[in-house]
Design a protein around this motif. Structure first.
Motif, PDB file in Angstrom:
ATOM      1  N   GLN A 251       0.740  -1.436   0.067  1.00 35.18           N
ATOM      2  CA  GLN A 251       0.096  -0.009  -0.174  1.00 35.18           C
ATOM      3  C   GLN A 251       0.840   1.248  -0.148  1.00 35.18           C
ATOM      4  O   GLN A 251      -0.181   2.344   0.488  1.00 35.18           O
ATOM      5  N   ARG A 252       1.646   0.932  -0.263  1.00 36.24           N
ATOM      6  CA  ARG A 252       3.053   2.318  -0.006  1.00 36.24           C
ATOM      7  C   ARG A 252       2.452   3.889  -1.393  1.00 36.24           C
ATOM      8  O   ARG A 252       2.999   4.739  -0.831  1.00 36.24           O
ATOM      9  N   TRP A 253       1.957   3.248  -2.069  1.00 38.21           N
ATOM     10  CA  TRP A 253       2.356   4.028  -3.279  1.00 38.21           C
ATOM     11  C   TRP A 253       0.782   4.978  -3.834  1.00 38.21           C
ATOM     12  O   TRP A 253      -0.327   4.485  -3.542  1.00 38.21           O
ATOM     13  N   ASP A 254       0.758   5.959  -4.412  1.00 37.51           N
ATOM     14  CA  ASP A 254      -0.564   6.488  -4.778  1.00 37.51           C
ATOM     15  C   ASP A 254      -0.462   5.928  -6.593  1.00 37.51           C
ATOM     16  O   ASP A 254       0.390   5.196  -6.941  1.00 37.51           O
ATOM     17  N   VAL A 255      -1.399   6.354  -7.079  1.00 35.58           N
ATOM     18  CA  VAL A 255      -1.643   5.590  -8.107  1.00 35.58           C
ATOM     19  C   VAL A 255      -0.195   6.355  -9.754  1.00 35.58           C
ATOM     20  O   VAL A 255       0.067   4.919  -9.864  1.00 35.58           O
ATOM     21  N   ALA A 256      -0.282   6.932  -9.937  1.00 37.98           N
ATOM     22  CA  ALA A 256       0.775   7.441 -10.793  1.00 37.98           C
ATOM     23  C   ALA A 256       2.313   6.862 -10.500  1.00 37.98           C
ATOM     24  O   ALA A 256       2.511   6.710 -11.161  1.00 37.98           O
ATOM     25  N   GLU A 257       2.377   7.039  -8.776  1.00 42.31           N
ATOM     26  CA  GLU A 257       3.492   6.615  -8.394  1.00 42.31           C
ATOM     27  C   GLU A 257       3.759   5.130  -9.053  1.00 42.31           C
ATOM     28  O   GLU A 257       5.319   3.956  -8.467  1.00 42.31           O
ATOM     29  N   ALA A 258       2.587   4.079  -8.636  1.00 43.03           N
ATOM     30  CA  ALA A 258       2.890   2.400  -8.483  1.00 43.03           C
ATOM     31  C   ALA A 258       3.685   2.679  -9.953  1.00 43.03           C
ATOM     32  O   ALA A 258       3.829   1.832 -10.099  1.00 43.03           O
ATOM     33  N   ILE A 259       2.643   3.013 -10.833  1.00 37.90           N
ATOM     34  CA  ILE A 259       2.383   2.621 -12.428  1.00 37.90           C
ATOM     35  C   ILE A 259       4.305   3.190 -12.953  1.00 37.90           C
ATOM     36  O   ILE A 259       4.926   2.540 -13.484  1.00 37.90           O
ATOM     37  N   GLU A 260       4.463   4.116 -12.099  1.00 36.90           N
ATOM     38  CA  GLU A 260       5.127   4.752 -12.630  1.00 36.90           C
ATOM     39  C   GLU A 260       7.172   3.735 -12.057  1.00 36.90           C
ATOM     40  O   GLU A 260       7.350   3.144 -12.772  1.00 36.90           O
ATOM     41  N   TRP A 261       6.907   3.337 -10.345  1.00 41.64           N
ATOM     42  CA  TRP A 261       7.765   2.615 -10.372  1.00 41.64           C
ATOM     43  C   TRP A 261       7.875   0.778 -10.742  1.00 41.64           C
ATOM     44  O   TRP A 261       8.655   0.529 -10.500  1.00 41.64           O
ATOM     45  N   MET A 262       6.225   0.187 -10.559  1.00 42.26           N
ATOM     46  CA  MET A 262       6.597  -0.930 -11.931  1.00 42.26           C
ATOM     47  C   MET A 262       7.522  -1.064 -12.862  1.00 42.26           C
ATOM     48  O   MET A 262       7.425  -1.433 -13.680  1.00 42.26           O
ATOM     49  N   GLY A 263       7.278  -0.230 -13.701  1.00 44.91           N
ATOM     50  CA  GLY A 263       7.411   0.688 -15.285  1.00 44.91           C
ATOM     51  C   GLY A 263       9.093   0.256 -14.616  1.00 44.91           C
ATOM     52  O   GLY A 263      10.054  -0.617 -16.164  1.00 44.91           O
ATOM     53  N   HIS A 264      10.081   0.623 -13.771  1.00 43.06           N
ATOM     54  CA  HIS A 264      11.309   0.460 -13.476  1.00 43.06           C
ATOM     55  C   HIS A 264      11.876  -0.951 -13.342  1.00 43.06           C
ATOM     56  O   HIS A 264      12.599  -1.682 -13.125  1.00 43.06           O
ATOM     57  N   LEU A 265      10.618  -1.701 -12.133  1.00 43.45           N
ATOM     58  CA  LEU A 265      10.786  -3.091 -12.022  1.00 43.45           C
ATOM     59  C   LEU A 265      10.322  -4.449 -13.285  1.00 43.45           C
ATOM     60  O   LEU A 265      10.480  -5.158 -12.763  1.00 43.45           O
ATOM     61  N   ALA A 266       9.238  -3.998 -14.507  1.00 50.80           N
ATOM     62  CA  ALA A 266       8.744  -4.678 -15.149  1.00 50.80           C
ATOM     63  C   ALA A 266      10.062  -5.512 -16.057  1.00 50.80           C
ATOM     64  O   ALA A 266       9.416  -6.749 -16.382  1.00 50.80           O
ATOM     65  N   GLU A 267      11.064  -5.104 -15.977  1.00 48.83           N
ATOM     66  CA  GLU A 267      12.353  -6.024 -16.937  1.00 48.83           C
ATOM     67  C   GLU A 267      12.890  -7.227 -15.589  1.00 48.83           C
ATOM     68  O   GLU A 267      13.520  -8.301 -16.791  1.00 48.83           O
ATOM     69  N   PHE A 268      12.539  -7.321 -14.519  1.00 52.48           N
ATOM     70  CA  PHE A 268      12.858  -8.567 -14.242  1.00 52.48           C
ATOM     71  C   PHE A 268      11.864  -9.722 -14.199  1.00 52.48           C
ATOM     72  O   PHE A 268      12.339 -10.830 -13.584  1.00 52.48           O
ATOM     73  N   GLY A 269      10.454  -9.367 -14.892  1.00 58.78           N
ATOM     74  CA  GLY A 269      10.071 -10.744 -14.950  1.00 58.78           C
ATOM     75  C   GLY A 269       9.059 -10.743 -13.752  1.00 58.78           C
ATOM     76  O   GLY A 269       9.180 -11.275 -12.564  1.00 58.78           O
ATOM     77  N   ILE A 270       8.030 -10.006 -13.243  1.00 57.24           N
ATOM     78  CA  ILE A 270       7.196  -9.829 -11.762  1.00 57.24           C
ATOM     79  C   ILE A 270       6.244 -10.327 -12.458  1.00 57.24           C
ATOM     80  O   ILE A 270       4.727 -10.550 -13.161  1.00 57.24           O
ATOM     81  N   ALA A 271       6.126 -11.625 -11.543  1.00 60.28           N
ATOM     82  CA  ALA A 271       4.502 -12.516 -11.475  1.00 60.28           C
ATOM     83  C   ALA A 271       2.795 -11.630 -11.250  1.00 60.28           C
ATOM     84  O   ALA A 271       2.077 -11.751 -11.727  1.00 60.28           O
ATOM     85  N   TRP A 272       3.591 -10.844  -9.913  1.00 61.52           N
ATOM     86  CA  TRP A 272       2.199  -9.768  -9.733  1.00 61.52           C
ATOM     87  C   TRP A 272       2.960  -8.920  -9.011  1.00 61.52           C
ATOM     88  O   TRP A 272       3.738  -9.177  -8.656  1.00 61.52           O
ATOM     89  N   ILE A 273       2.110  -7.518  -9.124  1.00 56.04           N
ATOM     90  CA  ILE A 273       2.497  -6.577  -8.232  1.00 56.04           C
ATOM     91  C   ILE A 273       1.306  -6.461  -7.287  1.00 56.04           C
ATOM     92  O   ILE A 273       0.025  -6.461  -7.171  1.00 56.04           O
ATOM     93  N   GLU A 274       1.571  -6.494  -5.748  1.00 54.67           N
ATOM     94  CA  GLU A 274       0.589  -7.189  -4.830  1.00 54.67           C
ATOM     95  C   GLU A 274       0.083  -5.587  -3.954  1.00 54.67           C
ATOM     96  O   GLU A 274       1.118  -4.559  -3.788  1.00 54.67           O
ATOM     97  N   GLU A 275      -0.924  -5.634  -3.672  1.00 57.04           N
ATOM     98  CA  GLU A 275      -1.136  -4.232  -2.983  1.00 57.04           C
ATOM     99  C   GLU A 275      -0.281  -3.148  -3.101  1.00 57.04           C
ATOM    100  O   GLU A 275       0.464  -2.278  -2.478  1.00 57.04           O
ATOM    101  N   PRO A 276      -0.726  -2.443  -4.128  1.00 54.85           N
ATOM    102  CA  PRO A 276       0.214  -1.320  -4.870  1.00 54.85           C
ATOM    103  C   PRO A 276      -0.435   0.164  -4.562  1.00 54.85           C
ATOM    104  O   PRO A 276       0.332   0.900  -4.248  1.00 54.85           O
ATOM    105  N   THR A 277      -1.757   0.005  -3.750  1.00 53.71           N
ATOM    106  CA  THR A 277      -1.876   1.893  -3.479  1.00 53.71           C
ATOM    107  C   THR A 277      -3.101   1.208  -1.761  1.00 53.71           C
ATOM    108  O   THR A 277      -3.014  -0.440  -1.798  1.00 53.71           O
ATOM    109  N   SER A 278      -3.866   2.140  -1.876  1.00 51.28           N
ATOM    110  CA  SER A 278      -4.692   1.817  -0.592  1.00 51.28           C
ATOM    111  C   SER A 278      -5.974   0.911  -0.677  1.00 51.28           C
ATOM    112  O   SER A 278      -5.768   0.233  -2.267  1.00 51.28           O
TER     113      SER A 278
END
Lengths: 446, 446
Positions: A251-278
């Motif tokens: 739940q750490r991020w706001d919506v835009a922050e979640a999207i941007e942050w995940m853009g940087h992590l996608a290259e590692f092959g992410i199975a899911w992003i859990e609790e990105p926001t509230s």
């Protein structure tokens, strides 16, 4: 006929914060705790109902007080009557016209209802001589839908649709029960991924996870982007390309922050992003899910009730639904949520860990496989290797799978000695701890 | 410098269920109650901070326990420091890494934070020698946005946008303050409309409401359609065509049922439909709003926090936003919600009634008029003629309007004698009541 003659609550806390077990971006120092409940009858059979709410320390006293406030619904009542129609019992508790104001159906009071309901299910399963998953898996579709309160659900799931789902799964029940007993149910592990761990510990634990047969691990993220990239790189190097790696932002991020942050992590092959926001932000999760696709969004451990899960599904806000044994109002509400997930064709991967959450929630996934969704495809139960020794029926996890409990009950019963030792603040551990601190204070003062 | 030397909680309950005051489709027998808090410092000026959570009876003890659990955040602290940066104080409470698990930001624990925050605002206003609405209305836009936690809001409202709204309203502050003092702020009354009242009582009270200058009344609906039609016909006959009539279903319906039911009531000219379904159901409210337009949908008294309000606005799920003084985490969160409403151009008509809700929430509407939205257009504060005599600064409602309090404070201070009399179960009233019941039991037994 038997009467409920005792309803006993305990504030049980384990000092987990000292090892940074369970540390993440929002919960830096949890003391894993249980607001615990024991229901005793005069039946003479020695069987008791045990239930709890998992919390992470402070406030466990408030949760315990909320459970205690429900005592009049159970104490002195006819146990057979309470257990015979668990749908009616659920409604009686959830619809109390005055207590309802404290939610409705959310937070401290709703979780307290869950503890009472789960304790009654524990007793019911023990009386039936069956583990809970099997008791539920042997009920008829009609009996199962009678457990569910369809209020606020009918625009997404009607009683008739629920019946159809359950009837469709009926023919394969026996075969799937046999499969389950033989193969178990897949798990995944969060043990390597806590934020407080060093890269060396992460790497070592990731290796161990693969050796132990897990096909997925999970890393906590969201505190610092460069740390996350470094830790994901280390984890990917440790587990190789085949093992799935999920990430959890708590739940750490706001919506835009979640999207941007995940853009940087996608290259590692992410199975899911859990609790990105509230966990309350249905529309926010939906926006994130659209933006980070094909990475699935997972949430649920803090989703307060079936009404929010309904909307998460309606809005395509989650692609992995994470039930929790003690967040909603117990087994009945989780049956409703499993039916919603089946209706929308979304996979369920329970949240676990904490205190006793693995022991309790496995029953629901196994019941789902036997009698609701009928599939284990893409599904797995979270596994964390914490505190299982305090439970009378600890989970049996090996080869990366949960193996079904065969002991009667719902899994939530803690050893009497553990309760006595870790009751706060008067149990043996906490008394000794307070004395040690006093001695240290004196030494510092000297 | 002054130190907080006492934090005192009380479980105060009024026996309102005996008169069916406050009865509606979901709350047949409320005992209006307050989980009450008093904060005392050693300043020697005699000023105290008072706050409360409104509940409807059972569970008021749980809410009181939750407030008590927050004592360490206040007791022994430097009062000036706590009051100087109320934004920081709010975050300290709302973001406690362990207590947060009990919500997050919802239900019993979140409302308890609201009581503490409101008590601190009460003290801050008393120290400033100003009623709360005026204290807030004199703060700079920068000071006001510093009160707000923008976490989870930024996809709908950023700090800069909030500043723009507040700056735009700055020039007219003095003039609107003068207008407010001269004209008051419109109210509407729910007094005629409780479900438990006979048609005769409804008609008589509706006549009285019009005579008292109210331009809108509200009726409870949702228990029985034919009753609702008959009661609406009687109400419309009593008030004539000009007076607005709103209806309130208190969460009674599912989505389809709400739409169908409202189809039958539309002919009576409905000012708004309030709480048609679960307060958690953003998408459900949006579907209902689309279907029943142009009848506006109103909700908020049970909306748990700013994140759900944000989505309600994003989804066009409500056209009338009903803040409540004690449902969310106090003044700070209500400032956030007022800013969200201003951003989306939605009118705010507070929920009130209960115990002290009118006294507390009027400050927020008046502040909104002075410094946020700058308008009273279509806005009014709910009025119910209950229990005002227990407050040190009771509301001043005449000619259908709330007239601004000029006494320093936030309005939430109850008379010491009322607290003593109605503390449950040991206050004078409840002790005498228990004795009466014992006597009656003996008589019945004889």
């Amino acid at each position: 006929m038997s009467i409920v003659i005792a309803v006993e609550t305990s504030d049980v806390r384990f000092p987990t914060s000292r090892e940074l077990d369970g540390s993440d971006a929002m919960n830096p120092d949890p003391d894993y705790s249980a607001a615990y409940l024991r229901i005793v009858t005069d039946s003479g059979d020695g069987l008791e109902g045990h239930g709890f709410v998992f919390t992470i320390g402070r406030g466990n006293d408030v949760e315990t007080a909320a459970i205690k406030a429900l005592t009049p619904y159970v104490l002195g009542r006819n146990a057979e009557e309470l257990l015979a129609d668990m749908g009616a019992t659920w409604k009686e508790l959830a619809h109390d016209s005055q207590l309802r104001w404290l939610g409705p159906e959310k937070g401290v009071m709703h979780m307290a209802i869950g503890a009472v309901i789960n304790a009654l299910w524990d007793l019911k399963a023990k009386r039936a001589g069956l583990p809970l998953w099997q008791l539920l898996g042997q009920m008829t579709p009609e009996e199962l839908v009678d457990l569910v309160d369809f209020r606020y659900l009918t625009d997404a799931l009607t009683r008739d649709e629920a019946l159809q789902i359950l009837h469709a799964a009926e023919p394969g029940r026996a075969q799937r029960t046999a499969t389950l007993l033989a193969e178990g149910y897949p798990g995944y592990t969060t043990t390597p991924g806590w934020l407080g761990y060093s890269d060396e510990k992460l790497t070592r634990l990731a290796h161990e996870a693969v050796s132990a047969g897990f096909k997925q691990i999970k890393l906590k993220v969201g505190a610092d982007l460069q740390d996350d990239i470094r830790r994901l790189r280390a984890a990917r190097a440790a587990v190789g390309p085949e093992i799935l790696i999920a990430v959890d932002a708590n739940q750490r991020w706001d919506v835009a922050e979640a999207i941007e942050w995940m853009g940087h992590l996608a290259e590692f092959g992410i199975a899911w992003i859990e609790e990105p926001t509230s966990p309350d932000d249905i529309l926010g999760h939906a926006a994130i899910a659209r933006a980070v696709a094909p990475i699935p969004v997972a949430t649920g451990e803090h989703v307060q009730n079936r009404v929010v899960f309904k909307q998460m599904l309606q809005a395509d806000a989650l692609q992995v639904l994470q039930i929790d044994a003690s967040r909603v109002a117990g087994v009945n509400e989780n049956v409703a949520i499993l039916l919603l997930a089946a209706k929308f064709g979304v996979r369920v991967c329970p949240h676990a860990g904490g205190v006793g959450l693995c022991e309790a929630v496995q029953h629901l996934s196994m019941f789902d496989f036997v009698a609701v969704s009928g599939t284990k495809e893409g599904r797995m139960i979270e596994f964390v290797d914490h505190l299982h020794e305090h439970f009378v029926t600890p989970i049996d996890v090996h080869d990366g799978c949960y193996f079904p409990p065969t002991t009667p009950g719902g899994g939530s019963e803690m050893h009497t000695a553990s309760i006595a030792e870790f009751t706060f603040p008067d149990g043996g551990f906490w008394l000794a701890d307070a004395q040690t601190r006093q001695v240290q204070d004196v030494e510092v003062a000297v």
